[in-house]
Design a protein around this motif. Structure first.
Motif, PDB file in Angstrom:
ATOM      1  N   GLN A  42       0.783  -1.229   0.000  1.00 32.83           N
ATOM      2  CA  GLN A  42       0.000   0.000   0.000  1.00 32.83           C
ATOM      3  C   GLN A  42       0.818   1.283   0.000  1.00 32.83           C
ATOM      4  OE1 GLN A  42      -2.922   0.078  -0.989  1.00 32.83           O
ATOM      5  NE2 GLN A  42      -4.419  -0.157   0.650  1.00 32.83           N
ATOM      6  N   VAL A  46       4.024   3.970  -4.158  1.00 34.62           N
ATOM      7  CA  VAL A  46       3.989   5.398  -4.503  1.00 34.62           C
ATOM      8  C   VAL A  46       5.320   6.081  -4.225  1.00 34.62           C
ATOM      9  CG1 VAL A  46       1.517   5.493  -4.033  1.00 34.62           C
ATOM     10  CG2 VAL A  46       3.131   6.181  -2.241  1.00 34.62           C
ATOM     11  N   ALA A 116       6.746  11.443  -0.365  1.00 30.08           N
ATOM     12  CA  ALA A 116       5.970  10.396  -1.030  1.00 30.08           C
ATOM     13  C   ALA A 116       5.059   9.649  -0.072  1.00 30.08           C
ATOM     14  CB  ALA A 116       6.907   9.399  -1.717  1.00 30.08           C
ATOM     15  N   ALA A 117       5.509   9.441   1.171  1.00 29.91           N
ATOM     16  CA  ALA A 117       4.738   8.643   2.119  1.00 29.91           C
ATOM     17  C   ALA A 117       5.000   9.126   3.536  1.00 29.91           C
ATOM     18  CB  ALA A 117       5.097   7.159   1.999  1.00 29.91           C
ATOM     19  N   GLY A 144      -0.623  12.225  -5.245  1.00 26.49           N
ATOM     20  CA  GLY A 144      -0.522  10.776  -5.289  1.00 26.49           C
ATOM     21  C   GLY A 144       0.213  10.173  -4.105  1.00 26.49           C
ATOM     22  N   GLY A 145       0.800  11.011  -3.233  1.00 28.89           N
ATOM     23  CA  GLY A 145       1.473  10.517  -2.039  1.00 28.89           C
ATOM     24  C   GLY A 145       0.469   9.991  -1.021  1.00 28.89           C
ATOM     25  N   ARG A 146       0.938   9.131  -0.135  1.00 29.58           N
ATOM     26  CA  ARG A 146       0.023   8.464   0.796  1.00 29.58           C
ATOM     27  C   ARG A 146       0.401   8.707   2.257  1.00 29.58           C
ATOM     28  NH1 ARG A 146      -1.357   2.728  -2.353  1.00 29.58           N
ATOM     29  NH2 ARG A 146      -2.375   3.763  -4.127  1.00 29.58           N
ATOM     30  N   GLN A 226      -4.851   9.197   0.521  1.00 29.44           N
ATOM     31  CA  GLN A 226      -4.024   9.625  -0.605  1.00 29.44           C
ATOM     32  C   GLN A 226      -4.338  11.059  -1.001  1.00 29.44           C
ATOM     33  OE1 GLN A 226      -2.767   6.910  -3.891  1.00 29.44           O
ATOM     34  NE2 GLN A 226      -4.176   8.114  -5.119  1.00 29.44           N
ATOM     35  N   ARG A 229      -4.146  13.109  -7.203  1.00 29.01           N
ATOM     36  CA  ARG A 229      -3.133  13.378  -8.225  1.00 29.01           C
ATOM     37  C   ARG A 229      -3.494  14.627  -9.011  1.00 29.01           C
ATOM     38  NH1 ARG A 229       0.235   9.009  -8.773  1.00 29.01           N
ATOM     39  NH2 ARG A 229      -0.502   7.074  -7.829  1.00 29.01           N
TER      40      ARG A 229
END
Length: 229
Positions: A42, A46, A116-117, A144-146, A226, A229
């Motif tokens: 998950q 990303v 990114a995360a 789009g990062g989580r 998320q 995007r």
């Protein structure tokens, strides 16, 4: 920052050293094989080359250290407020660090859109309010990062007390006033939110919630949000 530090110390029963030891001792259980399988399915997809990673409520930096080992080209930041955690941060390589900041009102530690995360494990229930942290996480993340939130969620008083004191009943006299007050104070702190409350706050801050997984027989929730995007 001082107000948050005092609040966290109260939450930890006034014994920061004990809290630090407990968090370190339970790290492996919280980051077991199932957790890393989740991370790979998950969160890892990303994460691109040379992107930022963050851990909010980083404690002594054990997860930051694990990320640094797994992502040698990433820039990794952990954020922590408690002095007794910051004074015991583990050895970290040059591309990883743990910094002091107040997550009730975070300062800008990184460039907007460069992460990114982000992980936030067992922190939300400790904050007076998590909204400003959620807003900061949204700014820090790339499109789009989580953002992963793992935390305690509301449960009935009966099941909470039964787990804390398995052989006790409120009708008997085997619990002292100190034990009861400690149990009820922690009940209020550990039961701040339903899972849907956290979902609501994340969505209100702009996130799309893409995973909701109950953990520990419903006592906890794992959410993945998320940034569109």
């Amino acid at each position: 920052m001082e107000k948050t530090q005092q609040q966290i110390l109260r939450h930890h029963g006034g014994d920061g050293e004990h809290a630090r030891k407990m968090i370190s001792q339970t790290y492996a259980d919280r980051h077991d094989e199932d957790f890393w399988h989740f991370w790979q399915t998950q969160m890892a997809p990303v994460i691109g080359a040379n992107e930022g990673l963050m851990d909010l409520g980083a404690g002594t930096g054990l997860f930051v250290q694990a990320l640094a080992q797994g992502y040698p080209n990433a820039s990794i930041i952990g954020i922590e407020a408690a002095p007794y955690m910051l004074n015991a941060v583990v050895d970290l390589p040059s591309h990883a660090r743990v910094v002091a900041d107040d997550l009730n009102d975070p300062s800008e530690q990184v460039e907007a859109g460069s992460v990114a995360a982000i992980m936030c494990n067992m922190l939300v229930h400790e904050l007076i309010q998590p909204v400003l942290m959620f807003q900061a996480a949204y700014r820090w993340l790339k499109p789009g990062g989580r953002f992963c939130v793992i935390d305690l969620v509301r449960q009935p008083l009966e099941s909470y007390l039964a787990r804390k004191y398995p052989n006790a009943e409120l009708s008997n006299a085997n619990l002292t006033r100190e034990q009861l007050e400690d149990a009820f104070e922690h009940f209020l702190e550990h039961n701040r939110y339903h899972a849907q409350d956290i979902v609501y706050m994340l969505q209100a801050c702009g996130f799309e919630v893409i995973e909701q997984t109950p953990l520990k027989n419903g006592r906890m929730i794992r959410l993945v949000a998320q940034k569109p995007r």
